[in-house]
Design an enzyme around this catalytic site. Structure first.
Site, PDB file in Angstrom:
ATOM      1  N   HIS A   1       0.934  -1.214  -0.086  1.00  0.00           N
ATOM      2  CA  HIS A   1       0.057   0.225   0.220  1.00  0.00           C
ATOM      3  C   HIS A   1       0.923   1.258  -0.342  1.00  0.00           C
ATOM      4  O   HIS A   1       1.731   1.640   1.185  1.00  0.00           O
ATOM      5  CB  HIS A   1      -0.844  -0.151   1.171  1.00  0.00           C
ATOM      6  CG  HIS A   1      -1.839   1.392   1.528  1.00  0.00           C
ATOM      7  ND1 HIS A   1      -3.273   0.877   1.415  1.00  0.00           N
ATOM      8  CD2 HIS A   1      -1.497   2.605   0.883  1.00  0.00           C
ATOM      9  CE1 HIS A   1      -3.811   2.377   1.106  1.00  0.00           C
ATOM     10  NE2 HIS A   1      -2.789   3.195   1.254  1.00  0.00           N
TER      11      HIS A   1
ATOM     12  N   HIS B   1       1.529   5.611  -1.553  1.00  0.00           N
ATOM     13  CA  HIS B   1       1.250   6.771  -2.437  1.00  0.00           C
ATOM     14  C   HIS B   1       2.293   6.621  -3.124  1.00  0.00           C
ATOM     15  O   HIS B   1       3.712   7.899  -2.148  1.00  0.00           O
ATOM     16  CB  HIS B   1       0.979   7.729  -1.658  1.00  0.00           C
ATOM     17  CG  HIS B   1      -0.825   6.783  -1.177  1.00  0.00           C
ATOM     18  ND1 HIS B   1      -1.992   7.511  -1.617  1.00  0.00           N
ATOM     19  CD2 HIS B   1      -0.988   6.301  -0.259  1.00  0.00           C
ATOM     20  CE1 HIS B   1      -2.509   6.604  -1.245  1.00  0.00           C
ATOM     21  NE2 HIS B   1      -2.354   6.228   0.052  1.00  0.00           N
TER      22      HIS B   1
ATOM     23  N   LYS C   1      -9.212  -0.072  -5.760  1.00  0.00           N
ATOM     24  CA  LYS C   1     -10.224   0.676  -4.013  1.00  0.00           C
ATOM     25  C   LYS C   1     -10.944   1.522  -3.988  1.00  0.00           C
ATOM     26  O   LYS C   1     -11.754   2.255  -5.200  1.00  0.00           O
ATOM     27  CB  LYS C   1      -8.497   2.015  -3.955  1.00  0.00           C
ATOM     28  CG  LYS C   1      -8.008   2.109  -3.213  1.00  0.00           C
ATOM     29  CD  LYS C   1      -7.972   0.453  -1.928  1.00  0.00           C
ATOM     30  CE  LYS C   1      -8.052   1.943  -0.271  1.00  0.00           C
ATOM     31  NZ  LYS C   1      -6.629   3.270  -0.298  1.00  0.00           N
TER      32      LYS C   1
ATOM     33  N   HIS D   1     -10.434   1.168   1.732  1.00  0.00           N
ATOM     34  CA  HIS D   1      -9.705   2.232   3.108  1.00  0.00           C
ATOM     35  C   HIS D   1     -11.557   2.299   3.784  1.00  0.00           C
ATOM     36  O   HIS D   1     -12.405   2.530   3.438  1.00  0.00           O
ATOM     37  CB  HIS D   1     -10.841   3.648   2.242  1.00  0.00           C
ATOM     38  CG  HIS D   1      -9.704   4.784   3.684  1.00  0.00           C
ATOM     39  ND1 HIS D   1      -8.501   5.581   3.495  1.00  0.00           N
ATOM     40  CD2 HIS D   1     -10.284   5.321   4.716  1.00  0.00           C
ATOM     41  CE1 HIS D   1      -8.394   6.139   4.121  1.00  0.00           C
ATOM     42  NE2 HIS D   1      -9.065   5.990   5.209  1.00  0.00           N
TER      43      HIS D   1
ATOM     44  N   HIS E   1      -4.688  -0.639   5.763  1.00  0.00           N
ATOM     45  CA  HIS E   1      -4.205   0.419   7.146  1.00  0.00           C
ATOM     46  C   HIS E   1      -5.165  -0.288   8.179  1.00  0.00           C
ATOM     47  O   HIS E   1      -5.668   0.709   8.702  1.00  0.00           O
ATOM     48  CB  HIS E   1      -3.793   1.754   6.628  1.00  0.00           C
ATOM     49  CG  HIS E   1      -4.686   2.160   5.696  1.00  0.00           C
ATOM     50  ND1 HIS E   1      -6.452   2.143   5.880  1.00  0.00           N
ATOM     51  CD2 HIS E   1      -4.868   3.236   4.955  1.00  0.00           C
ATOM     52  CE1 HIS E   1      -6.614   3.307   5.159  1.00  0.00           C
ATOM     53  NE2 HIS E   1      -6.084   3.669   4.396  1.00  0.00           N
TER      54      HIS E   1
ATOM     55  N   ASP F   1       1.649   2.627   3.268  1.00  0.00           N
ATOM     56  CA  ASP F   1       0.405   3.895   3.929  1.00  0.00           C
ATOM     57  C   ASP F   1       1.618   5.310   3.200  1.00  0.00           C
ATOM     58  O   ASP F   1       1.072   6.009   3.304  1.00  0.00           O
ATOM     59  CB  ASP F   1      -0.420   3.997   4.494  1.00  0.00           C
ATOM     60  CG  ASP F   1      -1.559   5.442   3.965  1.00  0.00           C
ATOM     61  OD1 ASP F   1      -1.615   5.484   2.667  1.00  0.00           O
ATOM     62  OD2 ASP F   1      -2.197   5.418   4.690  1.00  0.00           O
TER      63      ASP F   1
HETATM   64  C1  NCD Z   1      -3.682   9.185   1.838  1.00  0.00           C
HETATM   65  C2  NCD Z   1      -2.742   9.853   0.760  1.00  0.00           C
HETATM   66  O1  NCD Z   1      -1.923  11.502   1.208  1.00  0.00           O
HETATM   67  O2  NCD Z   1      -3.129  10.007  -0.663  1.00  0.00           O
HETATM   68  N1  NCD Z   1      -3.511   9.933   2.979  1.00  0.00           N
HETATM   69  C3  NCD Z   1      -2.999   9.149   4.587  1.00  0.00           C
HETATM   70  O3  NCD Z   1      -3.372   9.968   5.525  1.00  0.00           O
HETATM   71  N2  NCD Z   1      -2.676   7.878   4.407  1.00  0.00           N
HETATM   72  C4  NCD Z   1      -4.251   8.760   1.681  1.00  0.00           C
HETATM   73  C5  NCD Z   1      -4.794   7.226   2.549  1.00  0.00           C
HETATM   74  O4  NCD Z   1      -4.586   6.643   2.449  1.00  0.00           O
HETATM   75  O5  NCD Z   1      -5.864   7.387   3.141  1.00  0.00           O
HETATM   76 ZN    ZN Z   2      -3.140   5.101   1.832  1.00  0.00          ZN
END
Ligand code: NCD
Ligand code: ZN
Length: 352
Positions: free
Chosen positions: A15, A17, A101, A138, A176, A249
């Site tokens: 997971h 970003h 997702k 989520h 998460h 995450d």
């Molecule tokens: C994530 C993001 O910034 O894209 N932020 C986070 O707090 N985890 C989005 C997400 O996974 O909820």
């Molecule tokens: Zn995330």
């Protein structure tokens, strides 16, 4: 005697970003250094909703990697109220898209395109079950009357459990997971429900964010919870149970947008997660289960081979030194501060 080293199959981050543009160029190397593959989240603006979008985004990720760097982005689609069964069929037939997702609309960063009325997506969940395309959730409701600390537990009751009862064949990952409620629900659910766990939720409880001053770099969604929840997460992660695996995450935002009157949610932990995780597993006297959590369980869930490449983590008598920031254009990103000395680090010089 304290264990001084551990050899893992190269980990996967299930997971992650990575963003786009300059931010992508700045962050991708941190993941490529310590991870062989990552499940890449689709919450760009606009979101990644089709195989064509995912194919182009994947190419931008590969282009952002330095030459000679091997890192495999595993792509996901963002479920919207406009997603069609045809989109899912194309995704399942591609070698690119591994999962879809679900973001409840308004749940987190860039989730405005998310689903408002989950009932409207049930036919798509049925299609995903038929195609064996996993659903990543989520797991937070966004109703105004639900306290932010209760959003995961209420999501299980109101959204997740009804989906699972109606379509038990659908393979789902609670992304998460942050509560004992979530861990217990996954633990009692048979073999079609899995969960990722983040580094920061294993290391910190909500006091770290709120006691002695507000610390915006610990603000993420789902939000850090109380200690009893962290203990449940640690027990699940270190148990060796194949249903739990690593998804950092890691979610970069610039330092300025986090240190702000309305700070963004997200912790950037891709650069130092492995040392932190070795610390957690050592504290729980479960280093023998670290490889399952970082490198085996997630690969098995996604039907991937376990990475042949190996990684050595070493324990030193002095704390490891991690960079606290790195540059993105004129801005910086602040790296996750584990809040205590970390004696484990990845030995990048080791040839294994
Ligand atoms: C994530 C993001 O910034 O894209 N932020 C986070 O707090 N985890 C989005 C997400 O996974 O909820
Ligand atoms: Zn995330």
């Amino acid at each position: 005697m304290t264990q001084q080293e551990i050899v893992l199959n190269k980990p996967d981050d299930m997971h992650l970003h990575l963003r786009d543009g300059d931010m992508l160029s700045a962050v991708v190397e941190h993941s490529a250094r310590d991870f062989a593959r990552a499940i890449v989240m689709p919450n760009l603006v606009p979101p990644v909703t089709t195989v064509e979008d995912a194919t182009r985004y994947r190419q931008r990720i590969l282009d952002a990697l330095g030459s000679g760097t091997s890192f495999e982005p595993l792509m996901t689609l963002y479920l919207t109220e406009s997603t069609t069964a045809g989109d899912l069929e194309k995704a399942a037939a591609s070698n690119i898209v591994k999962a879809v997702k679900l973001y409840p609309a308004g749940a987190t960063t860039n989730s405005d395109s998310g689903v408002r009325d989950i009932a409207k997506s049930y036919h798509l969940f049925e299609k995903m079950a038929e195609l064996d395309l996993p659903l990543l959730v989520h797991g937070e409701v966004t109703d105004d009357d639900i306290d932010i600390f209760d959003r995961e537990a209420v999501f299980i009751d109101r959204v997740l459990d009804p989906i699972r009862r109606t379509i038990p064949e659908l393979r789902i990952v609670m992304e998460h997971v942050t509560t004992k409620d979530g861990v217990d629900y996954v633990g009692s659910a048979g073999n079609n429900l899995f969960a990722t766990l983040t580094t920061h939720h294993l290391m910190l409880n909500r006091n770290a964010m709120l006691v002695g001053g507000i610390r915006p770099h610990y603000y993420c969604l789902p939000i850090l919870k109380r200690e009893e929840h962290r203990q449940a997460l640690r027990a699940a992660a270190t148990s060796g149970d194949a249903r739990f695996f690593l998804g950092t995450d890691s979610a970069p935002h610039t330092t300025y947008t986090k240190e702000n009157a309305c700070g963004c949610a997200g912790v950037f932990s891709a650069a130092n997660s492995l040392g932190c995780l070795a610390t957690v597993f050592e504290e729980e006297q479960a280093l023998e289960n670290l490889n399952a959590f970082t490198s085996v369980n997630g690969a098995k869930f996604y039907g991937l081979d376990i990475n042949d490449a190996k990684m050595r983590l070493v324990r030193t008598s002095e704390p490891a030194v991690f960079p606290q920031h790195f540059k993105v254009g004129a801005e910086t990103v602040t790296v996750f501060d584990p809040g205590k000395p970390i004696y484990w680090h990845v030995d990048h010089a080791a040839s294994l």
